[in-house]
Design a protein around this motif. Structure first.
Motif, PDB file in Angstrom:
ATOM      1  N   SER A   1       0.834  -1.214   0.000  1.00 46.48           N
ATOM      2  CA  SER A   1       0.000   0.000   0.000  1.00 46.48           C
ATOM      3  C   SER A   1       0.860   1.252   0.000  1.00 46.48           C
ATOM      4  N   LEU A   2       1.840   1.260   0.912  1.00 46.62           N
ATOM      5  CA  LEU A   2       2.683   2.447   1.031  1.00 46.62           C
ATOM      6  C   LEU A   2       3.542   2.630  -0.207  1.00 46.62           C
ATOM      7  N   TYR A   3       4.130   1.521  -0.681  1.00 48.21           N
ATOM      8  CA  TYR A   3       5.000   1.586  -1.859  1.00 48.21           C
ATOM      9  C   TYR A   3       4.256   2.236  -3.020  1.00 48.21           C
ATOM     10  N   VAL A   4       3.069   1.720  -3.305  1.00 52.43           N
ATOM     11  CA  VAL A   4       2.312   2.215  -4.451  1.00 52.43           C
ATOM     12  C   VAL A   4       1.895   3.669  -4.236  1.00 52.43           C
ATOM     13  N   SER A   5       1.302   3.964  -3.070  1.00 53.34           N
ATOM     14  CA  SER A   5       0.747   5.307  -2.870  1.00 53.34           C
ATOM     15  C   SER A   5       1.836   6.364  -2.725  1.00 53.34           C
ATOM     16  N   VAL A   6       2.913   6.027  -2.001  1.00 50.45           N
ATOM     17  CA  VAL A   6       3.966   7.031  -1.801  1.00 50.45           C
ATOM     18  C   VAL A   6       4.637   7.379  -3.127  1.00 50.45           C
ATOM     19  N   ILE A   7       4.963   6.344  -3.923  1.00 47.65           N
ATOM     20  CA  ILE A   7       5.596   6.629  -5.213  1.00 47.65           C
ATOM     21  C   ILE A   7       4.644   7.421  -6.113  1.00 47.65           C
TER      22      ILE A   7
ATOM     23  N   GLY B   1      -4.205  10.939   0.600  1.00 48.85           N
ATOM     24  CA  GLY B   1      -5.455  10.372   1.112  1.00 48.85           C
ATOM     25  C   GLY B   1      -6.273   9.770  -0.017  1.00 48.85           C
ATOM     26  N   ARG B   2      -6.303  10.490  -1.122  1.00 44.95           N
ATOM     27  CA  ARG B   2      -7.039  10.008  -2.290  1.00 44.95           C
ATOM     28  C   ARG B   2      -6.439   8.696  -2.785  1.00 44.95           C
ATOM     29  N   ALA B   3      -5.102   8.642  -2.829  1.00 43.59           N
ATOM     30  CA  ALA B   3      -4.430   7.470  -3.397  1.00 43.59           C
ATOM     31  C   ALA B   3      -4.559   6.248  -2.496  1.00 43.59           C
TER      32      ALA B   3
ATOM     33  N   THR C   1       0.061  -7.488  -5.183  1.00 42.94           N
ATOM     34  CA  THR C   1      -0.654  -6.264  -5.544  1.00 42.94           C
ATOM     35  C   THR C   1      -1.871  -6.082  -4.647  1.00 42.94           C
ATOM     36  N   ARG C   2      -1.817  -6.634  -3.452  1.00 46.17           N
ATOM     37  CA  ARG C   2      -2.955  -6.474  -2.542  1.00 46.17           C
ATOM     38  C   ARG C   2      -2.677  -5.321  -1.592  1.00 46.17           C
ATOM     39  N   THR C   3      -3.542  -4.324  -1.619  1.00 48.61           N
ATOM     40  CA  THR C   3      -3.374  -3.183  -0.736  1.00 48.61           C
ATOM     41  C   THR C   3      -4.340  -3.328   0.432  1.00 48.61           C
ATOM     42  N   LEU C   4      -4.226  -2.419   1.387  1.00 51.77           N
ATOM     43  CA  LEU C   4      -5.133  -2.472   2.529  1.00 51.77           C
ATOM     44  C   LEU C   4      -6.590  -2.404   2.085  1.00 51.77           C
ATOM     45  N   THR C   5      -6.870  -1.518   1.132  1.00 51.66           N
ATOM     46  CA  THR C   5      -8.270  -1.364   0.733  1.00 51.66           C
ATOM     47  C   THR C   5      -8.801  -2.618   0.041  1.00 51.66           C
ATOM     48  N   THR C   6      -7.992  -3.204  -0.858  1.00 49.95           N
ATOM     49  CA  THR C   6      -8.501  -4.382  -1.553  1.00 49.95           C
ATOM     50  C   THR C   6      -8.543  -5.589  -0.620  1.00 49.95           C
ATOM     51  N   ALA C   7      -7.635  -5.626   0.348  1.00 55.05           N
ATOM     52  CA  ALA C   7      -7.672  -6.711   1.339  1.00 55.05           C
ATOM     53  C   ALA C   7      -8.935  -6.596   2.193  1.00 55.05           C
ATOM     54  N   ILE C   8      -9.299  -5.363   2.552  1.00 50.34           N
ATOM     55  CA  ILE C   8     -10.525  -5.150   3.330  1.00 50.34           C
ATOM     56  C   ILE C   8     -11.726  -5.624   2.517  1.00 50.34           C
TER      57      ILE C   8
ATOM     58  N   MET D   1     -12.162  -5.265   9.852  1.00 52.18           N
ATOM     59  CA  MET D   1     -12.125  -4.118  10.767  1.00 52.18           C
ATOM     60  C   MET D   1     -10.701  -3.821  11.223  1.00 52.18           C
ATOM     61  N   VAL D   2      -9.934  -4.891  11.520  1.00 50.34           N
ATOM     62  CA  VAL D   2      -8.546  -4.692  11.952  1.00 50.34           C
ATOM     63  C   VAL D   2      -7.749  -3.997  10.843  1.00 50.34           C
ATOM     64  N   LEU D   3      -7.924  -4.493   9.617  1.00 49.60           N
ATOM     65  CA  LEU D   3      -7.220  -3.872   8.489  1.00 49.60           C
ATOM     66  C   LEU D   3      -7.653  -2.423   8.310  1.00 49.60           C
ATOM     67  N   GLY D   4      -8.939  -2.170   8.513  1.00 49.60           N
ATOM     68  CA  GLY D   4      -9.444  -0.808   8.399  1.00 49.60           C
ATOM     69  C   GLY D   4      -8.810   0.101   9.436  1.00 49.60           C
ATOM     70  N   ALA D   5      -8.668  -0.418  10.651  1.00 55.92           N
ATOM     71  CA  ALA D   5      -8.034   0.363  11.719  1.00 55.92           C
ATOM     72  C   ALA D   5      -6.591   0.677  11.349  1.00 55.92           C
ATOM     73  N   ILE D   6      -5.893  -0.330  10.791  1.00 58.87           N
ATOM     74  CA  ILE D   6      -4.502  -0.119  10.376  1.00 58.87           C
ATOM     75  C   ILE D   6      -4.428   0.991   9.324  1.00 58.87           C
ATOM     76  N   LEU D   7      -5.365   0.951   8.375  1.00 58.63           N
ATOM     77  CA  LEU D   7      -5.373   1.957   7.314  1.00 58.63           C
ATOM     78  C   LEU D   7      -5.564   3.361   7.895  1.00 58.63           C
ATOM     79  N   LEU D   8      -6.495   3.481   8.846  1.00 60.71           N
ATOM     80  CA  LEU D   8      -6.739   4.785   9.476  1.00 60.71           C
ATOM     81  C   LEU D   8      -5.495   5.287  10.191  1.00 60.71           C
ATOM     82  N   VAL D   9      -4.852   4.382  10.967  1.00 60.29           N
ATOM     83  CA  VAL D   9      -3.650   4.760  11.699  1.00 60.29           C
ATOM     84  C   VAL D   9      -2.569   5.227  10.726  1.00 60.29           C
TER      85      VAL D   9
END
Lengths: 316, 238
Positions: free
Chosen positions: B29-35, B165-167, B190-197, B210-218
């Motif tokens: 998730s971070l790799y894709v969005s940060v780049i 945030g958008r990405a 290629t699984r990101t937090l959103t697609t895993a959720i 829910m746990v993954l969602g919490a991680i994404l928010l943090v």
């Protein structure tokens, strides 16, 4: 500005390919047949993916050949479409009519029967249409439509959706004319089962996904498929088809055939046989037989005089 | 008593799946969005500055085009990128379909208008007299641009955050172009937090989702904290 951006995106793509070695898998013309280090893209159905069977099958295959398998979960229709575009190397699907079409068009070669499970009609425990324990699935579908009990349809051109539409066809009722009780959710099997629980609705499910998710659902099996001695109409055979390298010369054909060989061979079939969820077997292997059925390799109604693809199978 | 349980939180044993799986998803998730956001920023800032400084006919129109781009549906972007990188598409020979690079492309397209639009608003709001003063002190165009960036740094930081945030929170395009792939060894490709959720919700495992969602928010909160800190630490006037 948009032009500039488009050029930039193109440049970005080129740059990232140049910069990230090994992410572009271009052609894999048989260069002595070594497949080590290659990546196989497999498009498959949500039923095999969500049950966790694929991880079980892919790990030993990856270890043995030193390759990577990228499994993409799509409905049967979408999986075949992805393969038509040359974006996957092999498909594992369960709708014979669609598979036949795929092979007839020349996109697929070397189809094999892989395994089977069956479909079941599940619904809330109160069973408003009174179909519990029925033997005749077409009659139960009629009863559901008659009583206008809530029914969840996958609505995503998947194998299960295709089967469901076949069953409605058998009843002679037109799906287009159904009222609000018939909900197309346009989602995978797991999603549809969740939706059916929330709506207290009936749905057609493959047995594997239902068993795998049983604990999270408030649904019961009302009509059994052939595995439990129910209607033969509910049989659900899975096939695996390699994408034709004559159409898409960049596909990893050698690797696809190695994969097909592996999962239709004794080892893969044993893994399928032994895979359970909640203590129940989900899939039944079908590829090993004393009496191989020639019809598994070719589309329905095929005969050698068509001058179609030569279907000689020469994998180990 | 209650406080204690909150502080200790769920024990690792109760965690519904393996850490390396979750970790690899976070990394992807971070790799894709940060780049994607870094590239968007490099691309968007010069555009925002150029448009912000220049006076030309159609500026109003261009601004509204950029602002419209902010609301571009991610699913449509995903579809267009898929068509572009599919083996049948113009970039087919690059073999990008179902890769992280394709996901970066789609997130780049999504984040760029957001970053451009918000930066443009920030740059435009920098007082004209600041610019005049910079010119008067014999600054070159570059100096003026730097002063403007310094003045508008909060706005620009906000822009980058909005783009990030958008990405990181979009699910439509990465699902289509990335394919939500995880290897058989339980590491994400290629699984990101959103697609895993999305997948966990589809499988009816709502707790895991829910746990993954919490991680994404943090994750989003932490990144916001870092960017705000960087924005405020940049020195004042020389």
């Amino acid at each position: 500005m948009t032009i500039q951006r488009r050029e930039f995106v193109a440049a970005l793509a080129t740059g990232s390919v140049a910069g990230l070695a090994g992410c572009a898998s271009l052609t894999s013309d048989s260069d002595g047949g070594s497949i080590t280090g290659e990546t196989l893209t497999l498009t498959t159905t949500s039923s095999t993916y969500n049950t966790g069977l694929l991880d079980e099958l892919n790990a030993p295959f990856e270890d043995r050949y030193g390759v990577t398998v990228d499994a993409v979960s799509q409905g049967t229709g979408q999986a075949l479409e992805t393969a038509r575009n040359g974006d996957s190397d092999v498909v594992m699907v369960h709708a014979r009519s669609l598979e036949d079409e795929f092979m007839r068009e020349g996109y697929g070669v070397n189809r094999r029967d892989l395994m089977y499970n069956d479909f079941v009609v599940v619904g809330g425990p109160d069973d408003p249409a009174g179909i519990g324990g029925g033997e005749d699935v077409v009659a139960s579908f009629e009863a559901i439509a008659e009583s206008e009990s809530a029914f969840v349809s996958r609505g995503d051109d998947s194998g299960t959706h295709t089967k469901e539409l076949e069953l409605w066809d058998e009843t002679g009722l037109a799906v287009e004319e159904f009222g609000d009780w018939y909900a197309e959710v346009g989602a995978g099997m797991g999603d549809a089962l969740n939706r059916a629980t929330q709506l207290d609705a009936y749905t057609l499910s493959d047995r594997g996904t239902y068993l795998d998710m049983q604990d999270e659902l408030d649904l019961e099996i009302h009509v059994q498929g052939p595995i439990e001695g129910g209607a033969e109409l509910l049989a659900n055979p899975y096939g695996i088809v390699a994408v034709n390298p004559a159409v898409h010369d960049h596909v990893e054909y050698d690797l696809a055939m190695a994969y097909i060989g592996f999962i239709t061979g004794p080892e893969g079939q044993e893994l399928i046989e032994n895979y359970t969820a909640n203590g129940e077997q989900l899939f039944y292997p079908e590829a090993l037989s004393e009496d191989p059925n020639f019809r598994q390799y070719v589309p329905e109604g095929w005969n050698g005089a068509d001058g179609g693809e030569s279907n000689d199978s020469s994998d180990g | 008593m209650l406080l204690e349980s909150i502080v200790i939180g769920p024990s690792l044993a109760a965690f519904p799946f393996e850490w390396n799986y979750v970790w690899s998803i976070i990394v992807v998730s971070l790799y894709v969005s940060v780049i994607a956001v870094a590239l968007s920023t490099l691309c968007s800032l010069p555009i925002a500055l150029a448009v912000g400084f220049a006076e030309f006919r159609g500026k109003q129109f261009l601004t509204s085009v950029i602002n419209t781009g902010m609301g571009f549906p991610s699913v449509v972007v995903g579809l267009l990128v898929l068509v572009a990188v599919s083996n049948q598409g113009p970039l087919g020979s690059l073999g990008l379909v179902f890769t992280r690079e394709a996901m970066i492309m789609s997130q780049f397209v999504l984040a760029a208008p957001v970053i451009t639009g918000v930066s443009l608003a920030a740059v435009s709001s920098v007082e004209a007299n600041v610019r005049d003063a910079a010119y008067a002190m014999g600054g070159t165009r570059l100096d003026v641009a730097l002063v403007t960036i310094k003045e508008a740094r909060y706005g620009i930081a906000t822009a980058v955050l909005a783009g990030f945030g958008r990405a990181i929170s979009e699910v439509g395009s990465v699902l289509i172009v990335g394919g939500n792939i995880a290897g058989a060894d339980g590491t994400s490709k290629t699984r990101t937090l959103t697609t895993a959720i999305q997948l966990e919700a589809q499988r009816g495992r709502y707790e895991t989702a829910m746990v993954l969602g919490a991680i994404l928010l943090v994750l989003v909160l932490v990144v916001n904290g870092i960017v705000i800190r960087l924005g405020s630490d940049e020195g004042g006037y020389r």
